[in-house]
Design a protein around this motif. Sequence first.
Motif, short mmCIF file in Angstrom:
data_model
loop_
_atom_site.label_atom_id
_atom_site.label_comp_id
_atom_site.label_asym_id
_atom_site.label_seq_id
_atom_site.Cartn_x
_atom_site.Cartn_y
_atom_site.Cartn_z
N VAL A 103 -66.75 20.24 28.55
CA VAL A 103 -65.36 20.39 28.92
C VAL A 103 -64.52 21.08 27.70
O VAL A 103 -63.58 22.21 27.86
N ALA A 104 -64.69 20.95 26.57
CA ALA A 104 -63.96 21.49 25.49
C ALA A 104 -64.40 22.94 25.24
O ALA A 104 -63.56 23.95 25.00
N GLN A 106 -65.55 24.94 27.66
CA GLN A 106 -65.12 25.71 28.86
C GLN A 106 -63.60 25.90 28.79
O GLN A 106 -63.08 26.85 29.16
N ASP A 107 -62.91 24.88 28.21
CA ASP A 107 -61.26 24.96 27.93
C ASP A 107 -61.17 26.21 27.01
O ASP A 107 -60.17 26.95 27.23
N LEU A 108 -61.98 26.07 26.17
CA LEU A 108 -61.80 27.27 25.00
C LEU A 108 -61.98 28.63 25.71
O LEU A 108 -61.03 29.88 25.60
N ILE A 110 -61.59 29.52 28.98
CA ILE A 110 -60.50 29.87 29.94
C ILE A 110 -59.34 30.24 29.13
O ILE A 110 -58.63 31.36 29.50
N LYS A 111 -59.09 29.49 27.91
CA LYS A 111 -57.91 29.87 27.29
C LYS A 111 -58.16 31.72 26.72
O LYS A 111 -57.21 32.31 26.76
N GLU A 114 -57.59 33.86 29.49
CA GLU A 114 -56.44 34.04 29.98
C GLU A 114 -55.56 34.72 29.02
O GLU A 114 -54.76 35.60 29.20
#
Length: 127
Positions: A103-104, A106-108, A110-111, A114
């Motif tokens: 999850v970490a 994937q969050d990175l 995505i950021k 973006e």
Amino acid sequence: MNTVTYVFGIIAALIALAVVIESLRRHHLRERHAVWWLLAGLAALVVSVFPDTLGWAAALVGVTVPTNLVFFLSIAVLVLVSIQHSGELTELEAETRTLAETVALQDLRIKELEKAVADALQPRRNP
């Protein structure tokens, strides 16, 4: 053994078995967790229906007081259940750690995406 004690033992063993089976049926307890409880309930039922088997088993293993054998077996079952749960807890902790890392990451990603999209949409300035 008087009749009241005999009947109470049978009823208690049947209630314990019924609770385990109902927990299995309602999916509150999984099969691999229920094995020890079913074995303990069946053993309690056998001993309550045939009380002489406890004395025979105690004599067989060299225990002087049959009740001590019951305590020992109860503790042994609880230790086995505890070991089983410890192993499963270890597996779940490893799985949770892996999921948190995924999850970490994937969050990175995505950021970063973006930010790249935001940079691409901003009007370019000519110097």
